[in-house]
Design an enzyme around this catalytic site. Structure first.
Site, PDB file in Angstrom:
ATOM      1  N   ARG A  95     -18.108  19.940  10.397  1.00 60.52           N
ATOM      2  CA  ARG A  95     -17.703  18.620   9.885  1.00 60.52           C
ATOM      3  C   ARG A  95     -18.339  17.495  10.707  1.00 60.52           C
ATOM      4  O   ARG A  95     -18.731  16.463  10.148  1.00 60.52           O
ATOM      5  CB  ARG A  95     -16.178  18.516   9.889  1.00 60.52           C
ATOM      6  CG  ARG A  95     -15.513  19.446   8.870  1.00 60.52           C
ATOM      7  CD  ARG A  95     -14.010  19.450   8.999  1.00 60.52           C
ATOM      8  NE  ARG A  95     -13.423  18.121   8.794  1.00 60.52           N
ATOM      9  CZ  ARG A  95     -12.168  17.829   9.171  1.00 60.52           C
ATOM     10  NH1 ARG A  95     -11.417  18.751   9.792  1.00 60.52           N
ATOM     11  NH2 ARG A  95     -11.670  16.624   8.960  1.00 60.52           N
ATOM     12  N   GLN A 142      -6.347   7.729   9.083  1.00 65.01           N
ATOM     13  CA  GLN A 142      -6.055   9.137   9.382  1.00 65.01           C
ATOM     14  C   GLN A 142      -7.373   9.917   9.467  1.00 65.01           C
ATOM     15  O   GLN A 142      -7.388  11.074   9.838  1.00 65.01           O
ATOM     16  CB  GLN A 142      -5.179   9.719   8.269  1.00 65.01           C
ATOM     17  CG  GLN A 142      -3.837   9.031   8.086  1.00 65.01           C
ATOM     18  CD  GLN A 142      -3.157   9.423   6.784  1.00 65.01           C
ATOM     19  OE1 GLN A 142      -2.519  10.459   6.681  1.00 65.01           O
ATOM     20  NE2 GLN A 142      -3.331   8.583   5.770  1.00 65.01           N
ATOM     21  N   HIS A 197      -5.426   9.948  14.090  1.00 63.37           N
ATOM     22  CA  HIS A 197      -5.612  11.404  14.197  1.00 63.37           C
ATOM     23  C   HIS A 197      -6.888  11.764  14.951  1.00 63.37           C
ATOM     24  O   HIS A 197      -7.374  12.895  14.853  1.00 63.37           O
ATOM     25  CB  HIS A 197      -5.607  12.044  12.803  1.00 63.37           C
ATOM     26  CG  HIS A 197      -4.279  11.991  12.143  1.00 63.37           C
ATOM     27  ND1 HIS A 197      -4.096  12.160  10.791  1.00 63.37           N
ATOM     28  CD2 HIS A 197      -3.029  11.787  12.644  1.00 63.37           C
ATOM     29  CE1 HIS A 197      -2.811  12.059  10.497  1.00 63.37           C
ATOM     30  NE2 HIS A 197      -2.144  11.835  11.588  1.00 63.37           N
ATOM     31  N   CYS A 206     -11.857  16.833  27.133  1.00 64.33           N
ATOM     32  CA  CYS A 206     -11.843  17.897  28.140  1.00 64.33           C
ATOM     33  C   CYS A 206     -10.403  18.265  28.490  1.00 64.33           C
ATOM     34  O   CYS A 206      -9.626  17.415  28.948  1.00 64.33           O
ATOM     35  CB  CYS A 206     -12.576  17.454  29.412  1.00 64.33           C
ATOM     36  SG  CYS A 206     -12.575  18.744  30.676  1.00 64.33           S
ATOM     37  N   THR A 257      -4.839   8.156   0.237  1.00 64.07           N
ATOM     38  CA  THR A 257      -4.096   9.183   0.970  1.00 64.07           C
ATOM     39  C   THR A 257      -3.004   9.781   0.083  1.00 64.07           C
ATOM     40  O   THR A 257      -2.408   9.069  -0.730  1.00 64.07           O
ATOM     41  CB  THR A 257      -3.506   8.652   2.292  1.00 64.07           C
ATOM     42  OG1 THR A 257      -2.904   9.728   3.006  1.00 64.07           O
ATOM     43  CG2 THR A 257      -2.507   7.528   2.065  1.00 64.07           C
ATOM     44  N   ALA A 280     -11.663   4.360  -4.997  1.00 62.47           N
ATOM     45  CA  ALA A 280     -11.602   3.346  -3.931  1.00 62.47           C
ATOM     46  C   ALA A 280     -12.759   2.356  -4.018  1.00 62.47           C
ATOM     47  O   ALA A 280     -12.584   1.158  -3.766  1.00 62.47           O
ATOM     48  CB  ALA A 280     -11.607   4.047  -2.576  1.00 62.47           C
TER      49      ALA A 280
HETATM   50  C1  BV8 Z   1       3.742  15.331  14.453  1.00 65.88           C
HETATM   51  C2  BV8 Z   1      -6.758  15.536  11.753  1.00 65.88           C
HETATM   52  C3  BV8 Z   1       5.425  15.061  16.170  1.00 65.88           C
HETATM   53  C4  BV8 Z   1      -7.429  16.855  11.851  1.00 65.88           C
HETATM   54  C5  BV8 Z   1      -4.688  15.768  10.451  1.00 65.88           C
HETATM   55  C6  BV8 Z   1       8.472  15.372   8.568  1.00 65.88           C
HETATM   56  C7  BV8 Z   1       8.659  16.099   7.433  1.00 65.88           C
HETATM   57  C8  BV8 Z   1       7.886  17.276   7.223  1.00 65.88           C
HETATM   58  C9  BV8 Z   1       6.911  17.703   8.141  1.00 65.88           C
HETATM   59  C10 BV8 Z   1       6.732  16.975   9.264  1.00 65.88           C
HETATM   60  C11 BV8 Z   1       7.521  15.834   9.490  1.00 65.88           C
HETATM   61  N1  BV8 Z   1       7.127  15.314  10.668  1.00 65.88           N
HETATM   62  C12 BV8 Z   1       6.128  16.091  11.201  1.00 65.88           C
HETATM   63  C13 BV8 Z   1       5.875  17.117  10.353  1.00 65.88           C
HETATM   64  C14 BV8 Z   1       4.857  18.155  10.567  1.00 65.88           C
HETATM   65  C15 BV8 Z   1       3.444  17.740  10.136  1.00 65.88           C
HETATM   66  C16 BV8 Z   1       3.415  17.448   8.665  1.00 65.88           C
HETATM   67  O1  BV8 Z   1       3.481  16.321   8.228  1.00 65.88           O
HETATM   68  N2  BV8 Z   1       3.260  18.537   7.902  1.00 65.88           N
HETATM   69  C17 BV8 Z   1       3.105  18.366   6.434  1.00 65.88           C
HETATM   70  C18 BV8 Z   1       2.016  19.297   5.959  1.00 65.88           C
HETATM   71  C19 BV8 Z   1       4.398  18.560   5.747  1.00 65.88           C
HETATM   72  N3  BV8 Z   1       2.971  16.565  10.895  1.00 65.88           N
HETATM   73  C20 BV8 Z   1       2.447  16.797  12.128  1.00 65.88           C
HETATM   74  O2  BV8 Z   1       2.340  17.885  12.654  1.00 65.88           O
HETATM   75  C21 BV8 Z   1       1.946  15.544  12.866  1.00 65.88           C
HETATM   76  N4  BV8 Z   1       2.435  15.520  14.209  1.00 65.88           N
HETATM   77  O3  BV8 Z   1       4.551  15.228  13.572  1.00 65.88           O
HETATM   78  O4  BV8 Z   1       4.038  15.236  15.814  1.00 65.88           O
HETATM   79  C22 BV8 Z   1       5.890  13.662  15.800  1.00 65.88           C
HETATM   80  C23 BV8 Z   1       7.067  13.465  15.084  1.00 65.88           C
HETATM   81  C24 BV8 Z   1       7.498  12.168  14.814  1.00 65.88           C
HETATM   82  C25 BV8 Z   1       6.768  11.024  15.182  1.00 65.88           C
HETATM   83  C26 BV8 Z   1       5.587  11.263  15.844  1.00 65.88           C
HETATM   84  C27 BV8 Z   1       5.116  12.580  16.115  1.00 65.88           C
HETATM   85  C28 BV8 Z   1       0.408  15.534  13.008  1.00 65.88           C
HETATM   86  C29 BV8 Z   1      -0.268  15.539  11.721  1.00 65.88           C
HETATM   87  C30 BV8 Z   1      -1.771  15.299  11.886  1.00 65.88           C
HETATM   88  C31 BV8 Z   1      -2.585  16.530  11.527  1.00 65.88           C
HETATM   89  N5  BV8 Z   1      -4.012  16.192  11.518  1.00 65.88           N
HETATM   90  N6  BV8 Z   1      -6.017  15.442  10.497  1.00 65.88           N
HETATM   91  C32 BV8 Z   1      -8.552  17.031  10.856  1.00 65.88           C
HETATM   92  O5  BV8 Z   1      -8.988  16.064  10.233  1.00 65.88           O
HETATM   93  O6  BV8 Z   1      -9.003  18.179  10.772  1.00 65.88           O
HETATM   94  S1  BV8 Z   1      -3.801  15.552   8.969  1.00 65.88           S
HETATM   95  C33 BV8 Z   1      -4.961  15.292   7.668  1.00 65.88           C
HETATM   96  O7  BV8 Z   1      -4.254  15.507   6.468  1.00 65.88           O
HETATM   97  C34 BV8 Z   1      -5.439  13.871   7.531  1.00 65.88           C
HETATM   98  O8  BV8 Z   1      -5.754  13.258   8.734  1.00 65.88           O
HETATM   99  C35 BV8 Z   1      -4.268  13.183   6.855  1.00 65.88           C
HETATM  100  O9  BV8 Z   1      -3.369  12.711   7.780  1.00 65.88           O
HETATM  101  C36 BV8 Z   1      -3.583  14.294   6.130  1.00 65.88           C
HETATM  102  C37 BV8 Z   1      -3.540  14.055   4.660  1.00 65.88           C
HETATM  103  O10 BV8 Z   1      -4.770  13.945   4.203  1.00 65.88           O
HETATM  104  P1  BV8 Z   1      -5.257  12.689   3.296  1.00 65.88           P
HETATM  105  O11 BV8 Z   1      -6.124  11.853   4.143  1.00 65.88           O
HETATM  106  O12 BV8 Z   1      -4.130  12.044   2.614  1.00 65.88           O
HETATM  107  O13 BV8 Z   1      -6.152  13.530   2.276  1.00 65.88           O
HETATM  108  P2  BV8 Z   1      -5.672  14.431   1.052  1.00 65.88           P
HETATM  109  O14 BV8 Z   1      -6.822  15.307   0.727  1.00 65.88           O
HETATM  110  O15 BV8 Z   1      -4.347  15.044   1.290  1.00 65.88           O
HETATM  111  O16 BV8 Z   1      -5.477  13.344  -0.121  1.00 65.88           O
HETATM  112  C38 BV8 Z   1      -6.573  12.574  -0.541  1.00 65.88           C
HETATM  113  C39 BV8 Z   1      -5.991  11.484  -1.432  1.00 65.88           C
HETATM  114  O17 BV8 Z   1      -7.048  10.596  -1.787  1.00 65.88           O
HETATM  115  C40 BV8 Z   1      -5.372  12.020  -2.727  1.00 65.88           C
HETATM  116  O18 BV8 Z   1      -4.162  11.330  -2.976  1.00 65.88           O
HETATM  117  C41 BV8 Z   1      -6.428  11.684  -3.794  1.00 65.88           C
HETATM  118  O19 BV8 Z   1      -5.843  11.359  -5.027  1.00 65.88           O
HETATM  119  C42 BV8 Z   1      -7.073  10.429  -3.191  1.00 65.88           C
HETATM  120  N7  BV8 Z   1      -8.485  10.283  -3.579  1.00 65.88           N
HETATM  121  C43 BV8 Z   1      -9.430  11.258  -3.705  1.00 65.88           C
HETATM  122  N8  BV8 Z   1     -10.630  10.694  -4.043  1.00 65.88           N
HETATM  123  C44 BV8 Z   1     -10.414   9.344  -4.099  1.00 65.88           C
HETATM  124  C45 BV8 Z   1      -9.052   9.079  -3.779  1.00 65.88           C
HETATM  125  N9  BV8 Z   1      -8.531   7.842  -3.757  1.00 65.88           N
HETATM  126  C46 BV8 Z   1      -9.377   6.808  -4.065  1.00 65.88           C
HETATM  127  N10 BV8 Z   1     -10.704   6.986  -4.362  1.00 65.88           N
HETATM  128  C47 BV8 Z   1     -11.246   8.224  -4.395  1.00 65.88           C
HETATM  129  N11 BV8 Z   1     -12.530   8.376  -4.707  1.00 65.88           N
END
Ligand code: BV8
Length: 236
Positions: free
Chosen positions: A59, A91, A109, A117, A176, A219
């Site tokens: 990536r 993000q 993120h 490191c 998002t 977008a």
């Molecule tokens: C944490 C980096 C403690 C790495 C990423 C509460 C409830 C349930 C679960 C949890 C909760 N709190 C925490 C959790 C656990 C977890 C979580 O949320 N799990 C989910 C799966 C349920 N969260 C964590 O672990 C987080 N840490 O909670 O720490 C804490 C607690 C409280 C307060 C503070 C801390 C850490 C999460 C981060 C993980 N790392 N990325 C990498 O890139 O490899 S997450 C990654 O996926 C992204 O960064 C982003 O954040 C996330 C979602 O991705 P999107 O960017 O939204 O992309 P996606 O493909 O999903 O969607 C694309 C969208 O774009 C769609 O809607 C589509 O329609 C639209 N689209 C597409 N094309 C277009 C478009 N729109 C416009 N134009 C276009 N052309």
């Protein structure tokens, strides 16, 4: 519109999709080809570091062949011309916002273009691979990992993000899915603080019901239109 002075903009993978960078959950997205648990968790890294380093090397190389699109450019123009507070909370781990010229950007993120490191905790600018375990530029140890926030890890600068939302008059979410927290919870926080909320997304996201207004489309069309409205004081 006259009363909108401070703006917080949350962006996700959808803002970079039209630059040719895979999103996560859409058809053909990253999570279709890779198990999240294997490639985006500290446990996965401990189990199989080569797989994880290879995933991010691929990536990191890919984003350096891509260009910012009209959505990135419009946000950079807003950043340049907006006299009030503005913060782009992304993000995304690509650097397309900055390459389009945006300055008020926060990577909650992390970023592909740093290596972190795990021995001396220094983050160094990085464009090449990590899989061949190169030495840390600061301490020489071979303990570098991608500077990205994995699931179960705390996102960066959460206090600064919440402080900006508390001062905001407008919260805009672009490209998002609202699937991952705490980012997916920002709209609710903003709403509960009386902040106006607007969604610009290809389709309604999981948190769509929290927005005062939700516009659907690519977008590269929605963002320039909204930025023009905002700069000419016509926006909502
Ligand atoms: C944490 C980096 C403690 C790495 C990423 C509460 C409830 C349930 C679960 C949890 C909760 N709190 C925490 C959790 C656990 C977890 C979580 O949320 N799990 C989910 C799966 C349920 N969260 C964590 O672990 C987080 N840490 O909670 O720490 C804490 C607690 C409280 C307060 C503070 C801390 C850490 C999460 C981060 C993980 N790392 N990325 C990498 O890139 O490899 S997450 C990654 O996926 C992204 O960064 C982003 O954040 C996330 C979602 O991705 P999107 O960017 O939204 O992309 P996606 O493909 O999903 O969607 C694309 C969208 O774009 C769609 O809607 C589509 O329609 C639209 N689209 C597409 N094309 C277009 C478009 N729109 C416009 N134009 C276009 N052309």
């Amino acid at each position: 519109m006259a009363d909108i002075r401070n703006i917080v903009i949350l962006t996700g993978a959808g803002v970079s999709a039209e630059s040719g960078i895979d999103t996560f959950r859409d058809a053909g997205g990253l999570w279709e080809k890779h198990r999240v648990e294997d490639v985006a968790t500290p446990e996965g890294f401990a189990r199989n570091p080569d797989m994880v380093l290879g995933f991010y090397d691929m990536r990191r190389a890919a984003i350096q062949t891509k260009q910012p699109n009209a959505a990135h450019e419009a946000l950079a123009r807003l950043d340049e011309l907006w006299g009030g507070e503005l913060l782009i909370v992304t993000q995304n781990v690509d650097d397309l916002h900055e390459r389009a010229g945006a300055r008020r950007v926060l990577h909650m993120h992390g970023t592909h273009l740093n290596a972190w490191c795990t021995a001396c905790d220094v983050r160094s600018p990085w464009t090449g691979p990590l899989i061949d375990r190169p030495p840390c530029p600061a301490c020489g140890t071979n303990a570098l990992r991608p500077d990205v926030v994995w699931f179960g890890e705390m996102p960066y600068e959460m206090e600064r993000i919440y402080a900006s939302i508390r001062r905001a008059d407008l919260f805009v979410s672009i490209g998002t899915s609202g699937a991952v927290y705490p980012a997916a919870g920002f709209v609710r926080d903003a709403r509960e603080l009386g902040v106006r909320t607007l969604e610009l997304n290809l389709e309604r996201s999981q948190g769509s019901h929290w927005f005062h207004e939700s516009r659907q489309g690519p977008a590269t069309q929605l963002v320039p239109t909204w930025v023009e409205e905002t700069l000419t004081g016509l926006g909502g």
